[in-house]
Design a protein around this motif. Sequence first.
Motif, mmCIF file in Angstrom:
data_model
loop_
_atom_site.group_PDB
_atom_site.id
_atom_site.type_symbol
_atom_site.label_atom_id
_atom_site.label_comp_id
_atom_site.label_asym_id
_atom_site.label_seq_id
_atom_site.Cartn_x
_atom_site.Cartn_y
_atom_site.Cartn_z
ATOM 1 N N TRP A 136 51.314 56.942 194.693
ATOM 2 C CA TRP A 136 49.810 57.371 193.490
ATOM 3 C C TRP A 136 51.454 57.029 192.119
ATOM 4 O O TRP A 136 50.450 57.035 191.174
ATOM 5 N N GLY A 137 52.384 57.191 192.197
ATOM 6 C CA GLY A 137 53.152 56.890 190.710
ATOM 7 C C GLY A 137 52.963 59.115 190.589
ATOM 8 O O GLY A 137 52.781 60.092 190.867
ATOM 9 N N LYS A 138 53.523 59.484 189.273
ATOM 10 C CA LYS A 138 53.913 60.799 189.080
ATOM 11 C C LYS A 138 53.199 61.376 188.475
ATOM 12 O O LYS A 138 53.049 62.741 188.795
ATOM 13 N N TYR A 139 52.870 60.674 186.987
ATOM 14 C CA TYR A 139 51.404 61.810 186.845
ATOM 15 C C TYR A 139 50.160 61.695 188.115
ATOM 16 O O TYR A 139 49.679 62.572 187.344
ATOM 17 N N LYS A 140 49.400 60.997 188.478
ATOM 18 C CA LYS A 140 48.341 61.446 189.442
ATOM 19 C C LYS A 140 49.037 62.387 190.368
ATOM 20 O O LYS A 140 48.589 62.908 190.932
ATOM 21 N N THR A 141 50.056 62.135 190.778
ATOM 22 C CA THR A 141 50.933 63.407 192.249
ATOM 23 C C THR A 141 50.805 65.006 191.636
ATOM 24 O O THR A 141 50.171 65.667 192.392
ATOM 25 N N ILE A 142 51.147 64.911 189.905
ATOM 26 C CA ILE A 142 51.445 65.998 189.393
ATOM 27 C C ILE A 142 49.834 66.607 189.939
ATOM 28 O O ILE A 142 49.751 67.886 189.633
ATOM 29 N N PHE A 143 49.269 65.621 188.541
ATOM 30 C CA PHE A 143 47.442 66.135 188.568
ATOM 31 C C PHE A 143 46.982 66.864 189.831
ATOM 32 O O PHE A 143 46.093 67.999 190.319
ATOM 33 N N VAL A 144 47.063 65.935 190.860
ATOM 34 C CA VAL A 144 46.316 66.558 191.837
ATOM 35 C C VAL A 144 46.648 68.022 192.762
ATOM 36 O O VAL A 144 46.246 68.458 192.544
ATOM 37 N N PHE A 145 48.417 68.275 192.770
ATOM 38 C CA PHE A 145 49.465 68.925 193.450
ATOM 39 C C PHE A 145 48.851 70.402 192.044
ATOM 40 O O PHE A 145 49.289 71.433 192.530
ATOM 41 N N CYS A 146 48.790 70.573 190.341
ATOM 42 C CA CYS A 146 48.733 71.619 189.849
ATOM 43 C C CYS A 146 46.851 71.720 191.150
ATOM 44 O O CYS A 146 46.910 72.948 190.345
ATOM 45 N N VAL A 147 46.071 71.107 190.887
ATOM 46 C CA VAL A 147 44.982 71.185 191.638
ATOM 47 C C VAL A 147 45.353 72.288 192.952
ATOM 48 O O VAL A 147 44.593 73.762 192.543
ATOM 49 N N ALA A 184 51.997 72.664 196.767
ATOM 50 C CA ALA A 184 51.703 71.925 195.369
ATOM 51 C C ALA A 184 53.508 72.235 194.673
ATOM 52 O O ALA A 184 53.677 71.857 193.635
ATOM 53 N N THR A 185 53.464 73.132 194.633
ATOM 54 C CA THR A 185 55.480 73.580 194.107
ATOM 55 C C THR A 185 56.003 71.499 193.999
ATOM 56 O O THR A 185 56.462 71.800 193.428
ATOM 57 N N GLY A 186 55.827 71.450 195.327
ATOM 58 C CA GLY A 186 57.026 70.574 195.766
ATOM 59 C C GLY A 186 56.330 69.372 195.308
ATOM 60 O O GLY A 186 56.971 68.557 194.502
ATOM 61 N N GLY A 187 55.120 69.075 195.194
ATOM 62 C CA GLY A 187 54.470 67.784 194.633
ATOM 63 C C GLY A 187 55.001 68.016 193.141
ATOM 64 O O GLY A 187 55.247 66.477 191.951
ATOM 65 N N VAL A 188 54.939 69.136 192.199
ATOM 66 C CA VAL A 188 54.722 68.890 190.382
ATOM 67 C C VAL A 188 55.974 69.039 190.901
ATOM 68 O O VAL A 188 56.690 67.641 190.020
ATOM 69 N N LYS A 189 57.051 69.754 191.485
ATOM 70 C CA LYS A 189 58.702 69.833 190.573
ATOM 71 C C LYS A 189 59.052 68.607 191.140
ATOM 72 O O LYS A 189 60.533 68.588 190.058
#
Length: 578
Positions: A136-147, A184-189
């Motif tokens: 996904w790349g960093k940006y998309k991963t962060i967005f999905v896991f924020c939801v 979700a924390t893991g995906g964002v952090k």
Amino acid sequence: MSTEKAPEVYDAELVSTEKLDQKVSDNENEFLSASTNAEEQDEGRTPTEEEMKTLRHVSEKIPISCWLVAIVELAERFSYYGLSAPFQNYMQNSPKDSPPGILALNQSGATALSYFFQFWCYVTPVFGGWIADTYWGKYKTIFVFCVVYIIGIFILFITSLPAITSRTTAIGGYIASIIIIGLATGGVKSNVSPLIADQIPKTKPIIKVLKSGERVVQDPNITIQNVFMFFYLMINIGSMSVIATTELEAHVGFWAAYLLPFCFFFIALIALVLGRNQYVKVPVGDKIINKTFKCTWIAINNKFNLEAAKPSVNPEANYPWTDHFVEEVRRSVYACKVFIFYPIYWVVYGQMLNNFISQAGQMELHGLPNDILQAIDSLAIIIFIPIFERLVYPFIRKFTPFKAITKIFCGFMFGTGAMIYAAVLQHYIYKAGPCYDHPKACAPEYLTVPNHVHVAIQAPAYFLIAISEILASITGLEYAYTKAPVSMKSFIMSIFLLTNAVGSALGIAVSSTFEDPKLVWAYTGLAVSCFIAGCLFWICFKHYNYKEDELNALEYEDEDNLAIVPMTSLSHSVKSFA
């Protein structure tokens, strides 16, 4: 006899003086022109080895896209610390206790579950890093896991409402929510810190001439150091939410303490949407993690010799990578080895999130919630980060390079100091009445009466932990980023975060010792462990200080190699840099 000069003599002297002034002026102009030319020649050139050692090193300007990423991290950390600050009371106590709670799991049970939550939050970054670097790349991963994060907080909020909850419902909702929030924390952090550092163009050190005329080295390593200091500053500004949520917990209820982080988290989504066209987005690697493991496996089968994985050494093997990639893997291995001793440090750090809260509950609070003192750590970091960045680090660099390994070692020593202080404080709590070494448990009439020690005396333990974080935790983030290949920054960052999970597992193992009257020895044991781990860390890795510049130089080669990636993959990155 007249001494007056003839008019023609005056004219001759005047002409001579004018010529002299003109000559001086011409010489000054030549000198200024030469100086200007020298400055122009110096500006932007590569510094010599001598200049790298003698000139002052400064940072580049931090771009606006870094601020947008920092807002995402601030909102995420606001929510994470805001909702986790009341966890110890929520888990440990019953509604009839002081301070009140919900789940009634007692101190050792609450501490074990607290460590499980930390463990889970720092295991999942491996999954988040793999998803980001592979798909996904960093940006998309962060967005999905924020939801996903928002869903987890919502479950926690709903199951804490007094009107609809019971102890059984609260336990079920709590476990479900911490599993979702941890994922979700893991995906964002694992991705936010590499994304903020990605916003800094990777340039080699150059000479910069300041307006004062001083020649300095504009060093990207200092820029990255400052970016991570700034990043950590945002983390701790966000973590000041503990003041609000602990007050809401004490005066309104747990549901209000969880509602605030739920609402605030939407700021992260807004920052992501607003910055979607501003962020530098490094292209996803071609199964880069799989290649890394294959390369490492070849090295293991050849007596840990990475040279055997180089295509130039074994051309007949047709390896799907280059010699440079093998050097990147070597550098990543260096970083991962440095992380070996971090789990001990994280056990020490974790005391702030559980047993320090319980310790405060044994002292006279004077109207304060026992879990509000966590804010001292955040406040100390907010105060000390600018001091370290502007004063401490530049002052030390005047005399000697203050390299990463040295800073991490000092961080371990400050962590040791925090545990020594906690042990001494616990000794004085046990010496004070009315219940001595069984605070609030010596008789039914003393269940709500703490021992006669003022809670403010606990503050230095938080200060020591804060300084240790600046030296060990920030430097660890910086080391994980700078030593990882461009295409797998998130994954190597997740390996660093995984050490926190191992520390949490160790914390679970020793959680049974954290009960009265054993607490003095428990803190003392952690102090000894942290000191030994710090000393072993220094012995094993102090020579890495001398390889720092050599390892960092590979970063510039990484950026050069990105040029061979198809331009369609890099089009957004080029636009973002522009």
